[in-house]
Design a protein around this motif. Structure first.
Motif, PDB file in Angstrom:
ATOM      1  N   ASN A   1       0.827  -1.198   0.000  1.00  0.00           N
ATOM      2  CA  ASN A   1       0.000   0.000   0.000  1.00  0.00           C
ATOM      3  C   ASN A   1       0.866   1.254   0.000  1.00  0.00           C
ATOM      4  O   ASN A   1       1.765   1.385   0.835  1.00  0.00           O
ATOM      5  CB  ASN A   1      -0.901   0.031   1.233  1.00  0.00           C
ATOM      6  CG  ASN A   1      -2.300  -0.452   0.957  1.00  0.00           C
ATOM      7  OD1 ASN A   1      -3.109   0.265   0.365  1.00  0.00           O
ATOM      8  ND2 ASN A   1      -2.584  -1.684   1.379  1.00  0.00           N
TER       9      ASN A   1
ATOM     10  N   GLY B   1      -2.765  -3.414  -1.320  1.00  0.00           N
ATOM     11  CA  GLY B   1      -2.153  -2.354  -2.098  1.00  0.00           C
ATOM     12  C   GLY B   1      -2.025  -2.673  -3.569  1.00  0.00           C
ATOM     13  O   GLY B   1      -2.860  -3.371  -4.161  1.00  0.00           O
TER      14      GLY B   1
ATOM     15  N   TYR C   1      -6.068  -1.742  -6.856  1.00  0.00           N
ATOM     16  CA  TYR C   1      -5.853  -2.177  -5.475  1.00  0.00           C
ATOM     17  C   TYR C   1      -6.346  -3.610  -5.356  1.00  0.00           C
ATOM     18  O   TYR C   1      -7.430  -3.957  -5.847  1.00  0.00           O
ATOM     19  CB  TYR C   1      -6.605  -1.281  -4.481  1.00  0.00           C
ATOM     20  CG  TYR C   1      -5.865  -0.016  -4.137  1.00  0.00           C
ATOM     21  CD1 TYR C   1      -5.070   0.063  -2.992  1.00  0.00           C
ATOM     22  CD2 TYR C   1      -5.949   1.090  -4.957  1.00  0.00           C
ATOM     23  CE1 TYR C   1      -4.381   1.233  -2.676  1.00  0.00           C
ATOM     24  CE2 TYR C   1      -5.269   2.266  -4.659  1.00  0.00           C
ATOM     25  CZ  TYR C   1      -4.484   2.325  -3.513  1.00  0.00           C
ATOM     26  OH  TYR C   1      -3.793   3.481  -3.202  1.00  0.00           O
TER      27      TYR C   1
END
Length: 543
Positions: A371, A382, A450
């Motif tokens: 992330n 992430g 993501y």
């Protein structure tokens, strides 16, 4: 009418952050370059003693020169390290690499059988063993062809007075050092003295040469050594460093290292990545001693800390946690197990710094995604690391291109291992001809790239960041003469992520759950032990 999910018409999701590095360099080349940049800066501290980068490298070359000159060792040999987080660890690890040999990490809490199994499978030629684990030597040495066994006192690199005080406490107060026969072993301090008299010679190695055998159960549950090359680890060093580059200042960072460095995540961060930034690593010997760890944290204006969900939770439970100075803390790094968003949010509320979660595997050296601090999204792993591709497939291995759709996660990049040691068939099963690594994890991605882990295809239990493979625990239970069969499963745990539960069918009545727990304790290290054992007449089919 339900809106359709967006479709992304690509076969994989590459990183959004481009990266280039010199792929001709080995770990030794990288270390030599960093020595010129950071020689005088502090590299590692532990309980009042600090080694600069120059001191660490000079000591490691004494280790390397001794290994090179040993008549029964040669370049490419596997060398085991069975040590907790002490100043000795980076010195020995870099010494092994600079000798042109291969690191084999072992958990110092392993039982004799676990230790013997890994040492034999790796065909180790040398073994650096902590004094707290040295009692294992008597139990396993006869089954090994290991011409060099080095016993390391945990504080061997501290000044004489401190060293003796700390060793006295370990041996007589904590009873942590059990008796063992010291014949045919060498002390670490004697190795350093003898290594000082020998000149180090830089070995001729290639980036593709093996640097580490890091043992894991992979996605199959079979205990195997992941073969990580110099190129693999150097690539992941630069990937992580580049990903964090907007948030670090070279030569100015202080990182707390509570996770065991024999674990690949902690090794890569604290023995590799931090060298690129000239960071100062504060080694925590025993992170289970939470009050002691908090006392150590209060001594430093640290800028980052690595941890797992269990550790973050345990730290925040103590009132003294709020007395720590967090004014310099930029971020915490979570790895090894799933991060609870509630724990992460509470950490940020108390410290003012986010917890950045990512995804990794031993086979990926280990980091594949992370992330970004600028847009940290709790509950996700992430985005892909630089020079890394990620994709999902369905049960027929067709590539999934729609968002928010679960599939098996595959990863491709320069950090993907060479394969499994002595297991070519498993290597072929898990790495395809185009270099894609099957992770065994289920995941999904959104329109902004993501990624989120949604489950597992592989049989594995994750206890406080440590992988537990049900097959291994079942094999131990089934070896008991009064056990007919067993089945081991994971159970959700509010702190540890998961705990181990075993269903056991006995051949006859009489054996209790406590008897089985005591039996397992002789065969398995603590995090693998079943916390619950249920005696049943028939194993459950749907667990």
């Amino acid at each position: 009418m339900t809106p359709s999910k967006p479709s992304i018409n690509i076969s994989s999701h590459p990183s959004e952050k481009p990266l280039d590095w010199d792929r001709t360099k080995t770990l030794i080349d990288t270390l030599e370059e960093l020595r010129k940049l950071y020689a005088k800066l502090p590299a590692y501290s532990q309980q009042g003693q600090t080694l600069s980068y120059e001191q660490m490298i000079r000591l490691s070359r004494k280790v390397a020169s001794y290994l090179q000159k040993h008549p029964e060792l040669k370049q490419g040999d596997r060398v085991a390290i069975q040590l907790p987080n002490t100043l000795l660890y980076p010195v020995i690890a870099w010494g092994i690499l600079q000798a042109g040999m291969v690191i084999v990490n072992l958990n110092p809490q392993y039982t004799a059988k676990e230790t013997q199994k890994q040492l034999k499978d790796a065909d180790v030629s040398a073994w650096f063993c902590a004094d707290i684990s040295a009692h294992l030597i008597d139990e396993v040495r006869l089954s090994l062809r290991c011409p060099l066994i080095v016993v390391c006192k945990l504080f061997d690199l501290h000044p004489w007075a401190q060293r003796n005080i700390f060793q006295f406490v370990l041996r007589y107060k904590r009873k942590a050092i059990r008796p063992f026969k010291s014949d045919k072993t060498l002390s670490f301090r004697k190795l350093l003295r003898e290594g000082s008299a020998k000149a180090w010679v830089k070995p001729e190695i290639k980036p593709s040469d093996l640097a580490m055998l890091q043992y894991t159960g992979g996605s199959s549950g079979v205990h195997m050594g992941a073969m990580l090359s110099h190129a693999n680890i150097v690539a992941n060093m630069y990937q992580v460093d580049h990903f964090l580059s907007d948030n670090i200042v070279k030569g100015k960072e202080i990182l707390i290292a509570p996770l065991p460095i024999y674990h690949i995540f902690s090794f890569t961060v604290h023995c590799a990545v931090t060298l690129l930034s000239g960071s100062h690593n504060i080694l925590i010997l025993d992170a289970s001693n939470i009050p002691g760890m908090i006392a150590e944290l209060k001594r430093w204006k640290f800028t980052a800390i690595t941890g797992v969900n269990t550790l973050f939770f345990a730290l925040m439970r103590l009132p003294s946690f709020k007395t720590i100075d967090f004014s310099s803390l930029k971020f915490a790094i979570a790895g090894g197990m799933k991060l609870d968003p509630l724990v992460a949010q509470k950490w940020e509320d108390l410290t003012g710094a986010p917890v950045l979660e990512g995804f990794g595997m031993t086979e990926l050296s280990p980091v594949a995604s992370w992330n970004p601090k600028a847009d940290n999204r709790l509950g996700t792993i992430g985005k892909p690391m630089p020079a890394t591709e990620m994709r999902l497939t369905d049960d027929e291995e067709n590539v999934i291109s729609t968002t928010d759709t679960e599939g098996e996660l595959w990863v491709r990049g320069p950090q993907v291992m060479q394969g499994y040691w002595k297991h070519p068939e498993q290597t072929q099963t898990h790495i395809d001809s185009n270099g894609w690594m099957r992770t065994g994890d289920l995941a999904s991605f959104d329109a902004e790239n993501y990624w989120t882990i949604t489950g597992r295809k592989k049989r594995m239990i994750l206890v406080s960041g440590f992988n537990v493979y049900p097959q291994e625990v079942e094999a131990v239970l089934n070896s008991h003469p009064e056990v007919d069969s067993s089945k081991v499963v994971g159970r959700m745990h509010p702190v540890n992520g998961e705990s181990v539960k075993a269903y056991v069918v006995l051949k006859k009545h009489g054996l209790s759950q406590n008897d089985l727990k005591a039996f397992c304790k002789t065969e398995l290290t603590s995090y693998k032990l079943p916390k619950q054992i249920e005696l049943v007449s028939k194993l459950p089919a749907n667990e």
